[in-house]
Design an enzyme around this catalytic site. Structure first.
Site, PDB file in Angstrom:
ATOM      1  CG  PHE A  98      38.805  28.520  26.851  1.00 14.93           C
ATOM      2  CD1 PHE A  98      38.229  27.378  26.334  1.00 14.93           C
ATOM      3  CD2 PHE A  98      39.865  29.082  26.179  1.00 14.93           C
ATOM      4  CE1 PHE A  98      38.704  26.795  25.170  1.00 14.93           C
ATOM      5  CE2 PHE A  98      40.352  28.508  25.006  1.00 14.93           C
ATOM      6  CZ  PHE A  98      39.773  27.363  24.509  1.00 14.93           C
ATOM      7  CG  ASP A 144      43.119  33.991  30.095  1.00 11.74           C
ATOM      8  OD1 ASP A 144      43.276  34.796  29.147  1.00 11.74           O
ATOM      9  OD2 ASP A 144      43.202  32.759  29.954  1.00 11.74           O
ATOM     10  CE1 TYR A 168      44.183  31.761  19.623  1.00 14.10           C
ATOM     11  CE2 TYR A 168      46.481  31.536  20.274  1.00 14.10           C
ATOM     12  CZ  TYR A 168      45.155  31.175  20.420  1.00 14.10           C
ATOM     13  OH  TYR A 168      44.808  30.234  21.344  1.00 14.10           O
ATOM     14  CE  LYS A 169      41.200  33.186  21.985  1.00 14.33           C
ATOM     15  NZ  LYS A 169      41.358  32.763  23.379  1.00 14.33           N
ATOM     16  NE  ARG A 216      33.076  31.225  20.691  1.00 17.25           N
ATOM     17  CZ  ARG A 216      34.350  31.113  21.036  1.00 17.25           C
ATOM     18  NH1 ARG A 216      34.767  31.588  22.210  1.00 17.25           N
ATOM     19  NH2 ARG A 216      35.229  30.551  20.240  1.00 17.25           N
TER      20      ARG A 216
HETATM   21  C1  LIG Z   1      42.114  31.640  23.623  1.00 16.69           C
HETATM   22  C2  LIG Z   1      42.223  31.259  25.056  1.00 16.69           C
HETATM   23  C3  LIG Z   1      43.239  30.391  25.479  1.00 16.69           C
HETATM   24  C4  LIG Z   1      44.197  29.812  24.464  1.00 16.69           C
HETATM   25  O1  LIG Z   1      45.257  29.133  25.024  1.00 16.69           O
HETATM   26  P1  LIG Z   1      46.407  28.587  24.051  1.00 16.69           P
HETATM   27  O2  LIG Z   1      47.565  28.334  24.920  1.00 16.69           O
HETATM   28  O3  LIG Z   1      46.671  29.657  23.021  1.00 16.69           O
HETATM   29  O4  LIG Z   1      45.885  27.370  23.404  1.00 16.69           O
HETATM   30  C5  LIG Z   1      43.298  30.080  26.819  1.00 16.69           C
HETATM   31  N1  LIG Z   1      42.411  30.588  27.713  1.00 16.69           N
HETATM   32  C6  LIG Z   1      41.424  31.429  27.336  1.00 16.69           C
HETATM   33  C7  LIG Z   1      40.467  31.972  28.342  1.00 16.69           C
HETATM   34  C8  LIG Z   1      41.291  31.776  25.990  1.00 16.69           C
HETATM   35  O5  LIG Z   1      40.309  32.581  25.605  1.00 16.69           O
END
Ligand SMILES: *Cc1c(COP(=O)(O)O)cnc(C)c1O
Length: 417
Positions: free
Chosen positions: A131, A202, A227-228, A376
């Protein structure tokens, strides 16, 4: 093709729903009645208890009790209290996790702390296809530091070989945001430690969907999203884990008053708080923070293996229904076929993926698209039924058969998908 033993039949999906030990959780969510929501990997839906909690925090704790609520309603304790509820889910000891800030900010703090623990080393190993925000954070941090760090970008099959004694830290996402492939946290962390490097993980796409054991894997730092699959609400604060072995020596640069050992002494000079508390920064969005707890409590009560098993059977239902048409329509499965090797979502590649996702949305199936070609389909385990997975596959087949995506209105793009 209608019998119950045929995994591509809807009757088979109905049977899986009847036997589903997690089926009762669906009723605990507010769900739109007119669509099948397959974006839980991006933004989990609203737990009914969170709506009640938000109302109470606003109407009673904020409106009536005001500043007293920092103590009487436990606002000040929330980062650690929620952290202690997350800890067992990821195999971390009590006191090693706090909830605060966002994933981006926590990753910045964790990587900064890791690099400072390996001051003589200059290489960071990352997956180029991660990401992108994770890459951006590390690029921004290292450029700003100006110490000549470089990022060694590799893909999953080259990771172990890329971890050599030049490496200060690996910064990797456990479940890939696009392909849903799970990295071997224990093997990669062991390799990092073998060459004297640290491992930062992460867990954004892992917690609530895939078993994680940062303790057994000996991960050094971890961050993750609420939030996921935890269904904490849009932009809800993230978590950060620091391994007990680093809690004394690790330091992060955003040393606000919440990271001070005595915030209310109002001393002139910074002095670090104990343990993971020094990963805190400043005042937190209490409304968002409070809304995390009901979803977190649901996940905390279920074995992670059971959540992952349900992600797997939902994904299998979807793929089994699609299998007969995959090749004919130019669809390719971009996720591991083995459900044990993938996270909560299933990725499909198609040259017209963006328009197909829009055509699906017009039929009430909400999925998302990641450029250039990936669709997805999130199989979040708490609120989805196997018939939803089957119905989504049927809608997709119809969109492909009728070329419903090939209409001018689906050529439009939106800001957020
Ligand atoms: C969802 C996600 C983020 C989200 O970062 P925010 O600080 O909440 O915007 C970051 N890295 C990964 C790999 C994610 O899946």
């Amino acid at each position: 093709m209608r019998n119950q033993n045929n995994p591509s039949s809807r009757i088979h999906a109905e049977g899986l729903d009847r036997a589903d030990p997690l089926a009762r959780y669906r009723a605990q969510f507010e769900l739109p009645s007119d669509n099948i929501y397959l974006n839980g990997h991006s933004l989990g839906p609203l737990p009914k208890a969170s709506l009640a909690r938000l109302t109470d925090v606003a109407a009673r704790e904020w409106a009536r009790d005001l500043t007293a609520s920092w103590n009487t309603a436990g606002w000040s304790a929330l980062p650690k209290r929620l952290g202690d509820k997350i800890a067992p889910i990821i195999g971390a000891p009590a006191g090693s996790v706090v909830v605060s800030d966002g994933v981006v900010t926590n990753l910045f703090k964790a990587v900064a702390a890791a690099l400072a623990l390996r001051p003589e080393r200059r290489v960071i190993v990352m997956e180029g296809s991660n990401f992108p925000t994770d890459n951006y954070v590390v690029q921004g941090l290292t450029a700003w530091l100006g110490h000549g760090h470089t990022i060694r970008f590799v893909e999953s099959d080259g990771l172990l070989a890329a971890i050599d004694p030049q490496v200060a830290a690996t910064v990797l996402t456990h479940v890939h945001y696009k392909t849903s492939a799970i990295l071997d946290m224990a093997a990669i962390t062991a390799r990092a430690h073998h060459v004297g490097a640290l491992a930062v993980w992460d867990l954004s796409h892992s917690i609530g969907a895939v078993p994680v054991d940062v303790g057994t894997a000996k991960a050094d730092f971890a961050v993750g999203c609420t939030y996921k699959y935890l269904n904490g609400g849009p932009g809800s604060p993230a978590f950060i884990y620091v391994a007990p072995t680093h809690q004394a020596a690790a330091h992060q640069p955003i040393t606000g008053w919440w990271a001070h050992k005595a915030p209310f002494a109002f001393d002139r000079d910074y002095a670090p708080a104990e343990g993971t508390s020094k990963m805190l920064t400043g005042s937190q969005p209490i409304l968002s923070m409070a809304a995390i707890e009901p979803g977190l409590d649901m996940v905390a009560n279920i074995l992670p293996e059971n959540l992952h098993r349900k992600c797997g059977t939902l994904g299998e239902t979807f793929l089994a229904a699609l299998d007969p048409v995959l090749d004919g329509f130019g669809l390719a499965v971009a996720s591991p076929r083995d459900p044990a090797k993938r996270g909560g979502h299933v990725a499909l590649d198609h040259a017209e993926g963006a328009r197909i996702v829009w055509a699906l949305a017009a039929r009430g199936v909400m999925a998302d698209f990641r450029a250039p070609t990936t669709m997805r389909f999130g199989f979040s385990p708490l609120f989805l039924r196997h018939v939803d997975a089957w119905d989504a596959a049927a809608a997709l087949i119809e969109v492909l058969k009728t070329r419903a995506w090939d209409r001018p209105e689906f050529a439009l793009s939106a800001t957020v998908t």
